[in-house]
Design an enzyme around this catalytic site. Structure first.
Site, short mmCIF file in Angstrom:
data_model
loop_
_atom_site.label_atom_id
_atom_site.label_comp_id
_atom_site.label_asym_id
_atom_site.label_seq_id
_atom_site.Cartn_x
_atom_site.Cartn_y
_atom_site.Cartn_z
N ASP A 17 49.72 11.81 21.93
CA ASP A 17 50.45 12.09 21.09
C ASP A 17 52.10 13.34 21.09
OD1 ASP A 17 49.28 10.18 19.63
OD2 ASP A 17 49.41 11.25 17.77
N ARG A 96 42.69 25.49 11.09
CA ARG A 96 43.67 25.85 11.58
C ARG A 96 44.87 26.81 11.17
NH1 ARG A 96 42.74 21.43 14.16
NH2 ARG A 96 43.30 19.66 13.48
N ASP A 125 46.56 18.67 7.73
CA ASP A 125 46.89 19.32 8.63
C ASP A 125 47.25 20.03 8.91
OD1 ASP A 125 44.19 20.08 9.57
OD2 ASP A 125 44.55 18.37 11.30
N SER A 181 39.51 8.26 15.45
CA SER A 181 40.31 9.76 15.77
C SER A 181 39.40 10.86 16.22
CB SER A 181 41.16 10.00 14.87
OG SER A 181 42.32 11.49 15.49
#
Length: 404
Positions: A17, A96, A125, A181
């Site tokens: 990605d 994050r 996120d 994922s």
């Protein structure tokens, strides 16, 4: 060729990605600086650097933020006993703001107007990354490709992304991809999406076993000793890595949950948080041993709010900063040693000791009267019974009247 738009710092993972996003940003006219955070994941960072440069990145930053991740983000969560919706230890949510802080720092160092990330438009996120960026650098501009129609309409599925990668010479994985994922950092590994989007699909976890450890808490964890071989770890990073290794081998800290995303939808996630689970139980135990009852009740409410704020991306909000200060203040007496074992995925507390203990063995003993007069309990019970007597006296009157 698109008009030059300036420099963007991309939070880059090296995967399909963000590799496609890197090339796409160049197509749009951006000079791209790739930033890869080492936050404890198993990664060939040098290979990722070479790949980013080959795809046209002007510069690549690989920043090791694992130590600050433990000391500045995980430790406050351990102090808080932070759990989102009673089960999630917040591994991704804590990572994050740590990653995004360095993203902003690099953008400022490079004089870049823009930062970019590969978070989806449906997830948490995107909120966590961007709220951190705007809090730390209000003038920064965020490019979020998965929220731009010109990007997500061009790439509605993985097949289109793979075709784009092949066309632009982006290395495509030749091995079959896992049907979900996965995101890994020092705190945990998370699994979601793909076949796991069906909440009936069973995930078969890793096998369980047993080991023995003895973490010691002193406001933050300071030492872990294996009771079997005497091995000791003292630094924050070594301690955490050691507990991850010991507990991870035995299936500790694996949960399969459906949670509520901040954007409004429910999602299914599977998390492995071995060290975090051991420290959660050890800290909870020593805190109950050393903290005043009423202070602990207030602190539990603060922990609930803290968990929600962290999950929703508000680490750098004034309210979260205030809560961290309050929770930190509550930890001044939380000092001591906890002995525990892990067995078949569970953590068992075996014993504890503390110089700041509020446990008075003589006072609580059934064999010694201590500084307590049992006769005093009669008045205590009578006073507490008064409210109950009055309530039920009134209820009986109401019932009689209704029956007439």
């Amino acid at each position: 060729m698109a008009q030059p738009k300036g420099t963007v710092v991309l939070a880059y993972s090296g995967g399909l990605d963000t590799s496609c996003i890197l090339v796409w940003l160049k197509e749009q006219g951006y000079d791209v600086i790739a930033y890869l955070a080492n936050i404890g994941q198993k990664e060939d960072f040098e290979a990722a650097r070479k790949k980013a440069l080959a795809l046209g990145a002007k510069k690549v930053y690989i920043e090791d933020v694992s130590k600050e991740f433990v000391e500045e983000f995980i430790w406050p969560a351990v102090q808080a006993n932070a759990l989102y919706e009673d089960r999630y230890l917040l591994g991704t949510a804590l990572a994050r703001p740590c990653i995004a802080r360095k993203l902003v720092e690099i953008a400022q160092r490079e004089g870049a107007q823009y930062v970019a990330h590969g978070a989806t438009g449906k997830g948490n996120d995107q909120v966590r990354f961007e709220l951190t960026c705007y809090a730390l650098c209000p003038k920064i501009k965020v490019v979020a490709p998965w929220r731009l129609p010109e990007f997500y309409q061009r790439f509605p599925g993985r097949r289109e992304l793979m075709d784009y990668a092949k066309k632009h010479g982006i290395p495509v994985p030749v091995t079959p991809q896992t049907p979900w994922s996965m995101d890994e950092n020092l705190m945990h590994i998370s699994y979601e999406a793909g076949i796991l989007e069906n909440p009936k699909v069973i995930d078969h976890g890793r096998p369980a076993g047993m080991a023995a450890t003895g973490p010691r808490a002193s406001r933050v964890p300071v030492k872990v000793t294996n009771a079997g071989d005497g091995a000791t770890r003292v630094s924050a990073l070594e301690l955490f890595l050691y507990l991850n290794d010991v507990a991870g081998k035995h299936g500790v800290g694996r949960v399969d949950i459906v949670e509520n995303r901040f954007v409004g939808m429910k999602s299914r996630g599977i998390y492995e948080t071995p060290a975090g689970t051991i420290l959660y139980h050890a800290h909870l135990d020593i805190e109950a041993f050393t903290m005043d009852r009423e202070v602990r009740k207030i602190k539990q409410g603060l922990a609930l709010k803290f968990s929600e704020l962290v999950y929703n991306g508000f680490w750098h909000s004034p309210e979260c900063e205030f809560l961290r200060q309050c929770i930190g203040r509550s930890q001044e007496a939380v000092v001591g040693t906890v002995r525990l074992s892990v067995f078949k995925g569970q953590v068992y507390i075996l014993g504890r000791e503390s110089p700041r203990s509020l446990y008075n063995e003589e006072l609580v003993s059934m064999n010694v009267q201590g500084d307590y007069e049992p006769a005093d309990a009669t008045g205590f019970i009578n006073i507490n019974a008064l409210r109950l007597k009055e309530y039920h006296r009134l209820q009986s009157k109401v019932t009689v009247k209704q029956d007439e």
